[in-house]
Motif scaffolding. Structure first.
Motif, PDB file in Angstrom:
ATOM      1  N   PHE A  71       0.833  -1.204   0.000  1.00 37.33           N
ATOM      2  CA  PHE A  71       0.000   0.000   0.000  1.00 37.33           C
ATOM      3  C   PHE A  71       0.872   1.260   0.000  1.00 37.33           C
ATOM      4  N   LEU A  72       2.016   1.185   0.673  1.00 39.82           N
ATOM      5  CA  LEU A  72       2.939   2.326   0.740  1.00 39.82           C
ATOM      6  C   LEU A  72       3.903   2.373  -0.444  1.00 39.82           C
ATOM      7  N   GLY A  73       3.737   1.441  -1.381  1.00 37.90           N
ATOM      8  CA  GLY A  73       4.601   1.423  -2.557  1.00 37.90           C
ATOM      9  C   GLY A  73       5.909   0.699  -2.358  1.00 37.90           C
ATOM     10  N   LEU A  74       6.007  -0.147  -1.311  1.00 37.67           N
ATOM     11  CA  LEU A  74       7.246  -0.867  -1.023  1.00 37.67           C
ATOM     12  C   LEU A  74       7.112  -2.366  -1.260  1.00 37.67           C
ATOM     13  N   GLY A  75       6.091  -2.778  -1.989  1.00 39.52           N
ATOM     14  CA  GLY A  75       5.961  -4.174  -2.370  1.00 39.52           C
ATOM     15  C   GLY A  75       6.739  -4.458  -3.641  1.00 39.52           C
ATOM     16  N   ASP A  76       6.773  -5.723  -4.035  1.00 38.39           N
ATOM     17  CA  ASP A  76       7.459  -6.111  -5.266  1.00 38.39           C
ATOM     18  C   ASP A  76       6.732  -5.478  -6.454  1.00 38.39           C
ATOM     19  N   MET A 117      -3.354  -3.059  -4.933  1.00 37.58           N
ATOM     20  CA  MET A 117      -4.665  -2.812  -5.535  1.00 37.58           C
ATOM     21  C   MET A 117      -5.472  -1.823  -4.698  1.00 37.58           C
ATOM     22  N   ILE A 118      -5.399  -1.964  -3.368  1.00 38.51           N
ATOM     23  CA  ILE A 118      -6.100  -1.018  -2.493  1.00 38.51           C
ATOM     24  C   ILE A 118      -5.537   0.387  -2.666  1.00 38.51           C
ATOM     25  N   ALA A 119      -4.217   0.483  -2.752  1.00 34.45           N
ATOM     26  CA  ALA A 119      -3.580   1.786  -2.943  1.00 34.45           C
ATOM     27  C   ALA A 119      -3.951   2.387  -4.298  1.00 34.45           C
ATOM     28  N   GLU A 120      -4.054   1.533  -5.314  1.00 32.54           N
ATOM     29  CA  GLU A 120      -4.431   2.006  -6.640  1.00 32.54           C
ATOM     30  C   GLU A 120      -5.827   2.611  -6.640  1.00 32.54           C
ATOM     31  N   GLY A 121      -6.721   2.046  -5.821  1.00 35.63           N
ATOM     32  CA  GLY A 121      -8.098   2.522  -5.821  1.00 35.63           C
ATOM     33  C   GLY A 121      -8.357   3.720  -4.940  1.00 35.63           C
ATOM     34  N   ARG A 122      -7.402   4.085  -4.082  1.00 31.35           N
ATOM     35  CA  ARG A 122      -7.689   5.183  -3.146  1.00 31.35           C
ATOM     36  C   ARG A 122      -7.801   6.521  -3.841  1.00 31.35           C
ATOM     37  N   THR A 123      -7.152   6.694  -5.008  1.00 33.93           N
ATOM     38  CA  THR A 123      -7.219   7.974  -5.705  1.00 33.93           C
ATOM     39  C   THR A 123      -8.579   8.186  -6.376  1.00 33.93           C
ATOM     40  N   VAL A 124      -9.322   7.106  -6.574  1.00 35.72           N
ATOM     41  CA  VAL A 124     -10.656   7.216  -7.187  1.00 35.72           C
ATOM     42  C   VAL A 124     -11.687   6.597  -6.240  1.00 35.72           C
ATOM     43  N   LEU A 125     -11.467   6.782  -4.946  1.00 36.77           N
ATOM     44  CA  LEU A 125     -12.316   6.120  -3.954  1.00 36.77           C
ATOM     45  C   LEU A 125     -13.767   6.573  -4.044  1.00 36.77           C
ATOM     46  N   ARG A 126     -14.005   7.814  -4.390  1.00 38.83           N
ATOM     47  CA  ARG A 126     -15.380   8.304  -4.483  1.00 38.83           C
ATOM     48  C   ARG A 126     -16.087   7.801  -5.732  1.00 38.83           C
ATOM     49  N   SER A 127     -15.393   7.801  -6.842  1.00 39.37           N
ATOM     50  CA  SER A 127     -16.032   7.423  -8.106  1.00 39.37           C
ATOM     51  C   SER A 127     -15.998   5.926  -8.373  1.00 39.37           C
ATOM     52  N   ALA A 128     -14.986   5.216  -7.846  1.00 40.17           N
ATOM     53  CA  ALA A 128     -14.866   3.766  -8.087  1.00 40.17           C
ATOM     54  C   ALA A 128     -14.411   3.069  -6.807  1.00 40.17           C
ATOM     55  N   PRO A 129     -15.256   3.045  -5.784  1.00 41.35           N
ATOM     56  CA  PRO A 129     -14.839   2.453  -4.505  1.00 41.35           C
ATOM     57  C   PRO A 129     -14.568   0.960  -4.581  1.00 41.35           C
ATOM     58  N   ILE A 185     -12.428  -1.757  -2.250  1.00 38.65           N
ATOM     59  CA  ILE A 185     -13.288  -2.612  -1.419  1.00 38.65           C
ATOM     60  C   ILE A 185     -13.064  -4.086  -1.728  1.00 38.65           C
ATOM     61  N   ILE A 186     -12.963  -4.448  -3.002  1.00 39.33           N
ATOM     62  CA  ILE A 186     -12.840  -5.864  -3.378  1.00 39.33           C
ATOM     63  C   ILE A 186     -11.561  -6.489  -2.816  1.00 39.33           C
ATOM     64  N   PRO A 187     -10.378  -5.933  -3.076  1.00 36.52           N
ATOM     65  CA  PRO A 187      -9.172  -6.537  -2.466  1.00 36.52           C
ATOM     66  C   PRO A 187      -9.158  -6.398  -0.946  1.00 36.52           C
ATOM     67  N   GLY A 188      -9.801  -5.350  -0.415  1.00 37.30           N
ATOM     68  CA  GLY A 188      -9.869  -5.216   1.035  1.00 37.30           C
ATOM     69  C   GLY A 188     -10.665  -6.338   1.669  1.00 37.30           C
ATOM     70  N   ILE A 189     -11.794  -6.703   1.060  1.00 38.89           N
ATOM     71  CA  ILE A 189     -12.585  -7.823   1.569  1.00 38.89           C
ATOM     72  C   ILE A 189     -11.791  -9.127   1.474  1.00 38.89           C
ATOM     73  N   ALA A 190     -11.091  -9.323   0.350  1.00 44.31           N
ATOM     74  CA  ALA A 190     -10.274 -10.530   0.194  1.00 44.31           C
ATOM     75  C   ALA A 190      -9.202 -10.613   1.271  1.00 44.31           C
ATOM     76  N   LEU A 191      -8.601  -9.484   1.597  1.00 41.57           N
ATOM     77  CA  LEU A 191      -7.558  -9.450   2.623  1.00 41.57           C
ATOM     78  C   LEU A 191      -8.129  -9.791   3.997  1.00 41.57           C
ATOM     79  N   VAL A 192      -9.271  -9.211   4.331  1.00 41.24           N
ATOM     80  CA  VAL A 192      -9.901  -9.467   5.632  1.00 41.24           C
ATOM     81  C   VAL A 192     -10.303 -10.943   5.751  1.00 41.24           C
TER      82      VAL A 192
END
Length: 276
Positions: free
Chosen positions: A215-220, A229-241, A245-252
């Motif tokens: 999420f902080l850009g320090l992954g492979d 994927m979660i980090a990629e979606g945060r910039t468009v969280l309002r228009s494309a949540p 949400i999808i990778p977040g649910i998978a992680l949980v």
């Protein structure tokens, strides 16, 4: 009653094992179901879920398939979790066994090193390590293991301290076995079960830490990760949540599955020991 029958009678264990089974299937079949590079463009950008059945979960800002990323991300999470747990347990059991069996100055030195690692939060240690060395899957695994080996080390030491004075250890000394051979062939196998009980906690923590680093850009950068994927979606969280949400649910669900399955295995083993 067999271990698996007792395990199957625990609802939490069954739920956890089922979630892990789905994760393993996703990881194994990801290259077959999605042979293309998951980082390649698959369609129009920001396609919402279920609008195009060839891209069921839609696409991200660059037009990459979210479902393909989810499956390939499962491979990364599973690989990092298992490899980090194995590395941490190996390092911890070696250090704990040597400290507990040798005693004296060796014990004191190894435990002070363990204390030094424990004073630094595991995530901060992993963050600093990856920032200095550079992001790659191997470095991430090693960084996570460096922050989690202290728990297995302390448990292994405590178990070895209680085992080293038993009769069969004294007999091994009498017949002339080398101290290291006694420690790792006679003592360690009996001290290992309590250490392995920590494996589910370490795997779950490793998956979360890897997601946080990504999420902080320090992954492979060459692998799809759920944190990325979660980090990629945060910039468009309002228009494309859905992108977060999808990778977040998978992680949980993955962390929950690891924890429930691990707890079920520990309880089942404890019941078997109590009856024996």
């Amino acid at each position: 009653m067999s271990f698996f029958r007792r395990f199957s009678r625990s609802p939490e264990a069954v739920i956890g094992a089922s979630i892990l089974g789905v994760l393993v299937v996703m990881a194994l079949f990801a290259p077959l179901l999605f042979p293309r590079d998951p980082l390649s463009i698959a369609g129009p950008a920001l396609l919402r879920p279920f609008q195009d059945w060839s891209l069921p979960l839609g696409t991200d800002r660059l037009g990459r398939d979210v479902l393909a990323g989810l499956f390939h991300g499962a491979r990364t999470s599973l690989a990092v979790g298992l490899a980090s747990a194995a590395t941490a347990i190996i390092i911890g059991t070696i250090v704990g066994t040597l400290a507990g069996f040798a005693g004296g100055l060796t014990d004191e030195a190894l435990m002070r090193i363990t204390d030094a690692f424990q004073t630094v939060p595991g995530f901060l240690l992993a963050l600093a390590f990856v920032s200095v060395i550079g992001p790659s899957l191997f470095v991430v695994v090693l960084a996570i293991a460096l922050g989690t080996w202290t728990g297995p080390a302390r448990i292994a030491r405590a178990e070895v301290l209680s085992i080293r004075e038993r009769d069969y250890v004294a007999s091994a000394r009498v017949i002339g076995m080398h101290p290291l051979e006694i420690a790792f062939r006679e003592v360690l196998p009996n001290a290992l079960p309590p250490v392995l009980a920590l494996s589910s906690v370490i795997v779950a923590a490793a998956i979360l830490t890897e997601a946080a680093l990504s999420f902080l850009g320090l992954g492979d950068p060459n692998r799809v990760t759920w944190g990325g994927m979660i980090a990629e979606g945060r910039t468009v969280l309002r228009s494309a949540p859905f992108l977060s949400i999808i990778p977040g649910i998978a992680l949980v669900l993955t962390v929950l599955g690891v924890y429930l399955a691990g707890e079920g295995a520990v309880e089942t083993t404890a019941v078997r020991r109590g009856r024996s």
